[in-house]
Motif scaffolding. Structure first.
Motif, PDB file in Angstrom:
ATOM      1  N   ALA A 187       0.872  -1.189   0.000  1.00 26.40           N
ATOM      2  CA  ALA A 187       0.000   0.000   0.000  1.00 26.40           C
ATOM      3  C   ALA A 187       0.903   1.230   0.000  1.00 26.40           C
ATOM      4  O   ALA A 187       2.038   1.179   0.503  1.00 26.40           O
ATOM      5  N   ASP A 333      -7.840   4.219  -3.685  1.00 30.15           N
ATOM      6  CA  ASP A 333      -8.439   2.939  -3.285  1.00 30.15           C
ATOM      7  C   ASP A 333      -9.648   3.151  -2.359  1.00 30.15           C
ATOM      8  O   ASP A 333      -9.495   3.781  -1.293  1.00 30.15           O
ATOM      9  N   LEU A 335     -11.258   1.245  -0.297  1.00 27.72           N
ATOM     10  CA  LEU A 335     -11.153   0.710   1.075  1.00 27.72           C
ATOM     11  C   LEU A 335     -10.287   1.634   1.937  1.00 27.72           C
ATOM     12  O   LEU A 335     -10.595   1.918   3.093  1.00 27.72           O
ATOM     13  N   LEU A 336      -9.219   2.147   1.342  1.00 25.79           N
ATOM     14  CA  LEU A 336      -8.347   3.046   2.129  1.00 25.79           C
ATOM     15  C   LEU A 336      -9.015   4.401   2.352  1.00 25.79           C
ATOM     16  O   LEU A 336      -8.915   4.975   3.451  1.00 25.79           O
ATOM     17  N   SER A 366      -1.239   3.897  -8.072  1.00 25.94           N
ATOM     18  CA  SER A 366      -2.624   3.402  -7.981  1.00 25.94           C
ATOM     19  C   SER A 366      -2.809   2.140  -8.832  1.00 25.94           C
ATOM     20  O   SER A 366      -3.648   1.316  -8.526  1.00 25.94           O
ATOM     21  N   CYS A 369      -0.767  -0.843  -6.350  1.00 22.72           N
ATOM     22  CA  CYS A 369      -1.204  -1.291  -5.012  1.00 22.72           C
ATOM     23  C   CYS A 369      -2.271  -0.324  -4.490  1.00 22.72           C
ATOM     24  O   CYS A 369      -2.392   0.800  -4.998  1.00 22.72           O
ATOM     25  N   PRO A 370      -3.020  -0.716  -3.454  1.00 24.45           N
ATOM     26  CA  PRO A 370      -3.977   0.215  -2.844  1.00 24.45           C
ATOM     27  C   PRO A 370      -3.266   1.504  -2.431  1.00 24.45           C
ATOM     28  O   PRO A 370      -2.193   1.442  -1.814  1.00 24.45           O
ATOM     29  N   THR A 371      -3.843   2.625  -2.861  1.00 21.01           N
ATOM     30  CA  THR A 371      -3.162   3.929  -2.674  1.00 21.01           C
ATOM     31  C   THR A 371      -4.172   4.948  -2.146  1.00 21.01           C
ATOM     32  O   THR A 371      -5.337   4.921  -2.550  1.00 21.01           O
ATOM     33  N   ALA A 372      -3.715   5.800  -1.242  1.00 15.08           N
ATOM     34  CA  ALA A 372      -4.620   6.846  -0.712  1.00 15.08           C
ATOM     35  C   ALA A 372      -3.817   8.099  -0.413  1.00 15.08           C
ATOM     36  O   ALA A 372      -2.603   8.042  -0.173  1.00 15.08           O
TER      37      ALA A 372
END
Ligand code: HGY
Ligand code: MN
Ligand code: MN
Length: 415
Positions: A187, A333, A335-336, A366, A369-372
């Motif tokens: 992440a 992401d 979820l994040l 992005s 991996c999941p990115t925020a």
């Protein structure tokens, strides 16, 4: 002082120290990729990471990592940070705040909880702005693989210096140095100043980024004919600057007509021979065009570049268009961002989900991996300027949320 204020003052001290590297007389900060001030900044941060007991590593393009090894070293790494380079005469917070907050967060987690399950890494990306070479995201793009190493052999700065030569000059680009390409990242989190005025206007403390705008950067070269300003009748001129001016006027009108969130900017221009009594023979200028929709961005760019070509043909001039950057709009992401929202709500913080008109390193991750990303307010929305400022209480809010996110991702829940 309690631990919270300790962590916050650590950030402000780091920002002051980092902000003194590359500072100019007028107060602006310039740290261009592989320049002396860039090298000093990375060396300074490497010392800070070493003093903090992190495992320090540079990769082949000059990205700097500080690693807090986890108890499951093969588990995906939680990466957080931002870019160390700046625009010319930039501010103290753009990029630097993300690095300082990430360092402070990881240090306080290390002190409070010891080793994480998943390794935590702070990264100072070598370049994001595209201020020296006609590309951007050289640091994060090399890590995520969206930029190929071969660009180092072709990208030239305005003085004709090749990116690859500047990289070697700064001590990087050697085969024996670690390949920047990473496939072990679980992440990526980036905290950044908003660089806009929405949060300040609405009074919200936090921006949770949902989408980062897509960006196109072009270099247009208009070829006319240099000639005597006194003896060349208006009807016989091939004035490259007059043509460029007509193109820029057309571009601005088209962007206003297209409406928000589309933005279009001509930020750099070179005129040759740039002498008062010579009709400009060659003009090179940049186009920076952004939108949230890939389709509308593509359509707008094709339309205005077509109009630029017609202006050149009508005036009997040549036009060359080089594409320097094409980054798609990227969603963060869900979820994040949901996690960020929950953390804000738990703290009773006023927040808003929003888009980012500014490009960021998070854009490079992005697809990997999941990115925020989260924003904190910028005073009067000013950025890319010595006037850039974010109040300490806002810096602390961003730090607090980042610390909680990293705690959950690296010490607690599975991704
Ligand atoms: O230009 C941008 O959006 C960013 O500051 N690199
Ligand atoms: Mn930035
Ligand atoms: Mn910037």
């Amino acid at each position: 002082m309690n631990a919270e204020t300790d962590r916050a003052s650590y950030v402000t001290r780091l920002l002051e120290d980092l902000g003194s590297i590359g500072v100019e007389r007028g107060g602006g900060i310039t740290r261009l990729l592989y320049s002396e001030s860039w090298r000093q900044a990375q060396a300074f941060l490497a010392d800070v990471m070493a003093e903090a007991g992190l495992e320090v590593r540079f990769d082949r393009v000059g990205n700097l990592f500080g690693r807090l090894e986890g108890t499951s070293p093969d588990a995906p790494v939680i990466l957080t940070g931002s870019h160390v380079d700046t625009v010319r005469s930039g501010g103290k917070y753009d990029g630097a705040y993300g690095i300082a907050a990430s360092l402070s967060a990881v240090l306080s987690l290390k002190e409070r909880y010891g080793k994480p399950k998943r390794s935590l890494e702070v990264v100072s990306f070598c370049e994001e702005e595209g201020s020296r070479f006609p590309l951007a995201y050289w640091g994060s793009g090399s890590v995520s693989g969206i930029l190929s190493p071969e660009l180092a052999d072709t990208a030239e700065d305005p003085d004709g210096v090749l990116l690859g030569d500047a990289m070697k000059e700064a001590g990087f680009g050697r085969e024996d140095q670690p390949d920047p390409r990473r496939r072990d990242i679980g992440a990526f989190l980036e905290v950044h100043v908003e660089q806009g005025v929405i949060l300040e206007r609405t009074g919200e403390r936090v921006g949770i980024v949902e989408t980062i705008a897509g960006q196109r950067r072009y270099i247009l070269t208009v070829e006319g004919e240099a000639n005597h300003a006194g003896t060349t009748p208006m009807s016989m001129r091939q004035d490259a600057l007059a043509a460029a001016a007509e193109m820029i006027q057309m571009l601005e009108k088209a962007a206003v007509r297209a409406g928000e969130p589309l933005v279009a900017t001509v930020g750099r221009m070179k005129i040759a021979p740039n002498i008062p009594n010579v009709i400009p023979g060659t003009v090179e200028f940049t186009l920076d065009i952004r939108h949230l929709s890939e389709t509308l961005l593509t359509g707008f760019c094709e339309a205005v570049l077509g109009k630029c070509r017609s202006i050149a043909v009508r005036r009997g001039l040549a036009l060359r268009v080089q594409t320097a950057l094409q980054s798609r709009p990227v969603p963060m992401d869900p979820l994040l961002t949901g996690r960020l929202e929950r953390i804000c709500r738990e703290r009773g913080l006023a927040y808003r989900r929003m888009m980012s008109g500014a490009g960021h390193d998070a854009q490079s991750f992005s697809s990997l991996c999941p990115t925020a990303m989260l924003f904190v307010p910028s005073r009067a929305g000013i950025s890319h300027s010595p006037e850039e400022y974010t109040a300490p209480e806002h810096l602390e809010t961003g730090l607090d949320i980042l610390t909680e996110m990293l705690h959950e991702l690296a010490y607690e829940d599975p991704l």
